[in-house]
Design a protein around this motif. Structure first.
Motif, PDB file in Angstrom:
ATOM      1  N   TYR A 534       0.832  -1.215   0.000  1.00 23.99           N
ATOM      2  CA  TYR A 534       0.000   0.000   0.000  1.00 23.99           C
ATOM      3  C   TYR A 534       0.863   1.260   0.000  1.00 23.99           C
ATOM      4  CZ  TYR A 534      -4.025  -2.975   1.000  1.00 23.99           C
ATOM      5  OH  TYR A 534      -5.007  -3.923   0.931  1.00 23.99           O
ATOM      6  N   PHE A 535       1.946   1.225   0.756  1.00 25.37           N
ATOM      7  CA  PHE A 535       2.840   2.377   0.795  1.00 25.37           C
ATOM      8  C   PHE A 535       3.479   2.607  -0.578  1.00 25.37           C
ATOM      9  CE2 PHE A 535       6.945   4.449   1.706  1.00 25.37           C
ATOM     10  CZ  PHE A 535       6.489   5.573   2.397  1.00 25.37           C
ATOM     11  N   SER A 536       3.855   1.530  -1.250  1.00 28.80           N
ATOM     12  CA  SER A 536       4.411   1.641  -2.596  1.00 28.80           C
ATOM     13  C   SER A 536       3.408   2.280  -3.544  1.00 28.80           C
ATOM     14  CB  SER A 536       4.814   0.259  -3.126  1.00 28.80           C
ATOM     15  OG  SER A 536       5.880  -0.282  -2.397  1.00 28.80           O
ATOM     16  N   SER A 537       2.162   1.842  -3.451  1.00 25.03           N
ATOM     17  CA  SER A 537       1.120   2.409  -4.308  1.00 25.03           C
ATOM     18  C   SER A 537       0.964   3.903  -4.059  1.00 25.03           C
ATOM     19  CB  SER A 537      -0.204   1.685  -4.057  1.00 25.03           C
ATOM     20  OG  SER A 537      -1.237   2.225  -4.847  1.00 25.03           O
ATOM     21  N   MET A 538       0.995   4.303  -2.789  1.00 26.55           N
ATOM     22  CA  MET A 538       0.858   5.729  -2.459  1.00 26.55           C
ATOM     23  C   MET A 538       2.031   6.535  -3.013  1.00 26.55           C
ATOM     24  SD  MET A 538       0.800   7.560   1.284  1.00 26.55           S
ATOM     25  CE  MET A 538       2.569   7.325   1.442  1.00 26.55           C
ATOM     26  N   VAL A 539       3.251   6.025  -2.810  1.00 24.62           N
ATOM     27  CA  VAL A 539       4.441   6.746  -3.292  1.00 24.62           C
ATOM     28  C   VAL A 539       4.423   6.848  -4.808  1.00 24.62           C
ATOM     29  CG1 VAL A 539       6.956   6.686  -3.432  1.00 24.62           C
ATOM     30  CG2 VAL A 539       5.829   6.118  -1.293  1.00 24.62           C
ATOM     31  N   VAL A 540       4.074   5.747  -5.483  1.00 29.14           N
ATOM     32  CA  VAL A 540       4.040   5.755  -6.948  1.00 29.14           C
ATOM     33  C   VAL A 540       3.050   6.789  -7.457  1.00 29.14           C
ATOM     34  CG1 VAL A 540       3.286   4.413  -8.947  1.00 29.14           C
ATOM     35  CG2 VAL A 540       4.875   3.419  -7.304  1.00 29.14           C
ATOM     36  N   ASN A 541       1.864   6.867  -6.854  1.00 30.40           N
ATOM     37  CA  ASN A 541       0.850   7.829  -7.299  1.00 30.40           C
ATOM     38  C   ASN A 541       1.287   9.272  -7.041  1.00 30.40           C
ATOM     39  OD1 ASN A 541      -1.714   6.440  -8.316  1.00 30.40           O
ATOM     40  ND2 ASN A 541      -1.245   5.252  -6.503  1.00 30.40           N
ATOM     41  N   VAL A 542       1.904   9.504  -5.878  1.00 37.94           N
ATOM     42  CA  VAL A 542       2.365  10.865  -5.577  1.00 37.94           C
ATOM     43  C   VAL A 542       3.455  11.283  -6.562  1.00 37.94           C
ATOM     44  CG1 VAL A 542       3.580  12.279  -3.880  1.00 37.94           C
ATOM     45  CG2 VAL A 542       1.744  10.767  -3.139  1.00 37.94           C
ATOM     46  N   VAL A 543       4.427  10.406  -6.783  1.00 40.21           N
ATOM     47  CA  VAL A 543       5.517  10.724  -7.715  1.00 40.21           C
ATOM     48  C   VAL A 543       4.972  10.930  -9.124  1.00 40.21           C
ATOM     49  CG1 VAL A 543       7.583   9.777  -8.832  1.00 40.21           C
ATOM     50  CG2 VAL A 543       7.290   9.570  -6.357  1.00 40.21           C
ATOM     51  N   HIS A 544       4.018  10.115  -9.504  1.00 39.82           N
ATOM     52  CA  HIS A 544       3.438  10.213 -10.842  1.00 39.82           C
ATOM     53  C   HIS A 544       2.761  11.560 -11.066  1.00 39.82           C
ATOM     54  CE1 HIS A 544       1.538   9.038 -14.564  1.00 39.82           C
ATOM     55  NE2 HIS A 544       0.327   9.134 -14.051  1.00 39.82           N
ATOM     56  N   HIS A 545       2.156  12.112 -10.018  1.00 41.92           N
ATOM     57  CA  HIS A 545       1.397  13.359 -10.169  1.00 41.92           C
ATOM     58  C   HIS A 545       2.229  14.619  -9.924  1.00 41.92           C
ATOM     59  CE1 HIS A 545      -2.092  10.576  -9.778  1.00 41.92           C
ATOM     60  NE2 HIS A 545      -2.671  11.455 -10.572  1.00 41.92           N
ATOM     61  N   VAL A 546       3.261  14.534  -9.122  1.00 41.10           N
ATOM     62  CA  VAL A 546       3.999  15.762  -8.777  1.00 41.10           C
ATOM     63  C   VAL A 546       5.306  15.909  -9.540  1.00 41.10           C
ATOM     64  CG1 VAL A 546       3.015  15.728  -6.456  1.00 41.10           C
ATOM     65  CG2 VAL A 546       5.276  14.745  -6.821  1.00 41.10           C
ATOM     66  N   SER A 547       5.838  14.814 -10.088  1.00 41.30           N
ATOM     67  CA  SER A 547       7.105  14.927 -10.815  1.00 41.30           C
ATOM     68  C   SER A 547       6.846  15.338 -12.259  1.00 41.30           C
ATOM     69  CB  SER A 547       7.873  13.600 -10.783  1.00 41.30           C
ATOM     70  OG  SER A 547       7.120  12.569 -11.401  1.00 41.30           O
TER      71      SER A 547
END
Length: 614
Positions: A534-547
């Motif tokens: 779940y933490f991986s999913s959260m990090v991936v989504n955040v990076v995908h949207h802010v980078s």
């Protein structure tokens, strides 16, 4: 009779536990109270009426069922990222989210399965129902690859290059998620019960039974090894090079056959009745302590007769001493007026024993250590997602004709563990033992800390290798000429992480929990893996949207040659460093549990209970 604790299994068995199966509860027994020299085993007191245990007659059915369940689940997970991106045309982020969420649910499910089995259903019904769920789940996933209407239309290479492939519609995605959900239900029921159900077939009070249990572990590990080798080689090769329908269909047929095999042995099995769950006693301690929050605790050396301290229950094997850690919980054991029934039993939700209080303290004290595993395991989850994405863009040829399936690169990590574990167990530990005078060479917390450090190092190396791969791909458009074996260093380091961190956590949880609470102890590892997903999913989504931005794609864009996956790896390494500092702090303040040394029958010189040092 001398009552001794059974020795911890070797590193090989602990390695098995890291790959999603669990160590059984303790097989120790204690003297029966009231009859001199008579031993009453937990096995004997809990089994239904049956003349002889199932023994080895039951093993083909039990091992077959568990083996095929693992073959189905691992065969799906090992190469699922490729299936989602190539066949269902999901982008890299969406595909990784599906895997992370499904993996998270699957790893939390054994905790619920253990509770249902121990408290209500029993192991046999739980395994039977779960096996049907696994079969239906695999059947549905196979149908998504077989029936054209259940997956998007084929995408030509030109469309893939420009990202114009048609993705799955809501119905197609819903059918796939239904299949994955049923697989999670099956996993939740089979994995926490299969080993324990196998142990139930042997009588641990007999020499023959003890030998059978020991041999059962060896066979269990053997079947596990065969499954891992088959899934990472043959099954993955069939999926990528022959047919996804056949690659999913073979494990499905084997899973269906295992159900029939399991049910055939119904009359042979020993069926152990549910013994109740420890979760209710945990809740009672919290409630009782809160109700007595206004009371003052007695001063030291004036505690005799103040706290409720009855004899141990039949399924409890070691007595815990009263401690001052989390001292407010001790109030739950203070005896108040009218809290004891005429028969000496306490009123529920009002009075708890010292044993119940200390068992809860074990759980509360371990939670900070457990939490530190989530981020370090997050690094490991990348092996099933972005590492495969890297492999797809690299030269995977082994010789002029054979091409290594991308899903098979993870075998490098497995081989590392398989080679290093016996070296660590037979050479490194004895050498360290001479200097540290510790049984394990180093403490369990030190071992976990070393594993966390390796996870950080693995992400740094992964970032360096990804930068090298990306540079090579840009200079040579198309498939980069860089060999897939450049991924070996990061996978080898992740193998070291497993050897120290995961194996260390399994041993730590099993030693720091009371024996009858090891169902919770073993479930904690799966909860860590689920939390990491779940933490991986959260990090991936955040990076995908802010980078990204300003004309540049995000780090995790579908075309990894245009993204910056190396930055993502460095981000995980940075988070891992902060997690490592957190672990050092909580490990420094952790107190190992102790045992009360008891001799229950002083008239029998052969009866002895010894406490285990941390």
């Amino acid at each position: 009779m001398v009552i001794k604790s059974i020795k911890e299994e070797s590193g090989f068995f602990l390695f098995c536990c890291t790959k999603n199966f669990r160590k059984p509860s303790s097989l120790e027994h204690k003297p029966g109270q009231g009859t001199k020299g008579n031993v009453l085993s937990v096995w004997g007191s809990a089994c239904t009426n049956q003349k002889k245990p199932g023994g080895w007659k039951a093993m083909p059915y039990i091992l077959g069922n568990e083996t095929f369940e693992r073959l189905a689940t691992f065969g799906l997970l090992a190469n699922f990222m490729v299936y989602l991106t190539r066949e269902l045309h999901l982008d890299q982020v969406s595909a990784s989210n599906v895997i992370y969420i499904w993996s998270g649910v699957t790893n939390f499910a054994p905790l619920a399965g253990a509770f249902i089995s121990d408290a209500y259903a029993g192991r046999f019904p739980t395994i039977a129902v779960a096996s049907f769920a696994s079969f239906l789940g695999m059947l549905i996933v196979t149908l998504t690859a077989w029936i054209p209407k259940l997956h998007p239309p084929e995408c030509k290479p030109e469309q893939q290059l420009h990202g114009h492939c048609i993705g799955p519609n809501n119905v197609q995605l819903g059918v796939l998620l239904t299949g994955l959900g049923l697989l999670s239900v099956g996993t939740g029921g089979i994995r926490p019960c299969s080993i324990a159900f196998g142990i139930d077939q042997f009588d641990p009070t007999t020499e023959e039974g003890v030998k059978g249990i020991s041999s059962f572990f060896n066979w269990y590990y053997t079947t596990f090894t065969v499954v891992m080798l088959l899934t990472l080689t043959l099954v993955v090769y069939i999926q990528e090079s022959v047919s996804w329908v056949l690659g999913f269909g073979i494990p499905t047929l084997l899973m269906g056959s295992s159900i029939l095999l399991f049910l055939i042995g119904t009359r042979i099995y020993v069926h152990v009745k549910p013994r109740g769950s420890v979760f209710s006693s945990i809740a009672q301690v919290f409630v009782a302590a809160y109700q007595k929050r206004q009371l003052k605790l007695p001063v030291e050396r004036q505690e005799i007769g103040v706290f409720y301290d009855p004899p141990l229950k039949d399924n409890v094997l070691s007595k815990l001493p009263l401690t001052n850690q989390f001292r407010f919980l001790n109030k739950a054991a203070i005896i108040m007026e009218n809290e004891l029934q005429p028969d000496g039993s306490p009123k529920r939700w009002r009075l708890c024993s010292i044993q119940d209080v200390e068992e809860l303290k074990c759980l509360v004290g371990i939670i900070p250590i457990w939490a530190s595993g989530i981020i370090s395991f997050t690094c490991m989850t990348q092996q099933g997602t972005f590492t495969l994405s890297q492999a797809l863009k690299m030269d995977r040829h082994l010789g002029p004709k054979f091409q290594i399936p991308s899903g098979s690169v993870g075998i490098i990590s497995m081989i590392t563990v398989g080679i290093f574990l016996p070296i660590y167990d037979r050479i490194i530990v004895p050498a360290l033992r001479k200097f540290t005078k510790r049984e394990g060479g180093i403490t369990l917390l030190q071992r976990i800390g070393i594993g966390i450090f390796f996870s950080i190092l693995a992400m740094i190396v992964a970032g360096v290798m990804e930068k090298k791969r990306r540079t090579s791909a840009i200079l040579h458009p198309g498939v980069a000429p860089l060999s897939v074996f450049w991924l070996a260093p990061q996978l080898i380091l992740m193998g070291f992480c497993e050897t120290f961190n995961i194996v260390g956590q399994i041993e730590f949880f099993n030693k720091q929990f009371p024996e009858h609470m090891r169902s919770i102890a073993n479930s904690l590892l799966f909860c860590s893996l689920g939390g990491a997903s779940y933490f991986s999913s959260m990090v991936v989504n955040v990076v995908h949207h802010v980078s990204g931005g300003h004309g540049h794609p995000d780090w995790l864009t579908s075309d990894i040659n245009a993204g910056r996956l190396d930055y993502f790896y460095y981000l995980l390494a940075g988070m891992g460093t902060f997690n490592f500092l957190y672990f050092l702090y909580v490990a420094h303040h952790y107190h190992y549990k102790g045992n009360v040394v008891q001799v229950e029958e002083k008239s029998d010189p052969d009866v002895e209970l010894s406490s285990t040092k941390p």
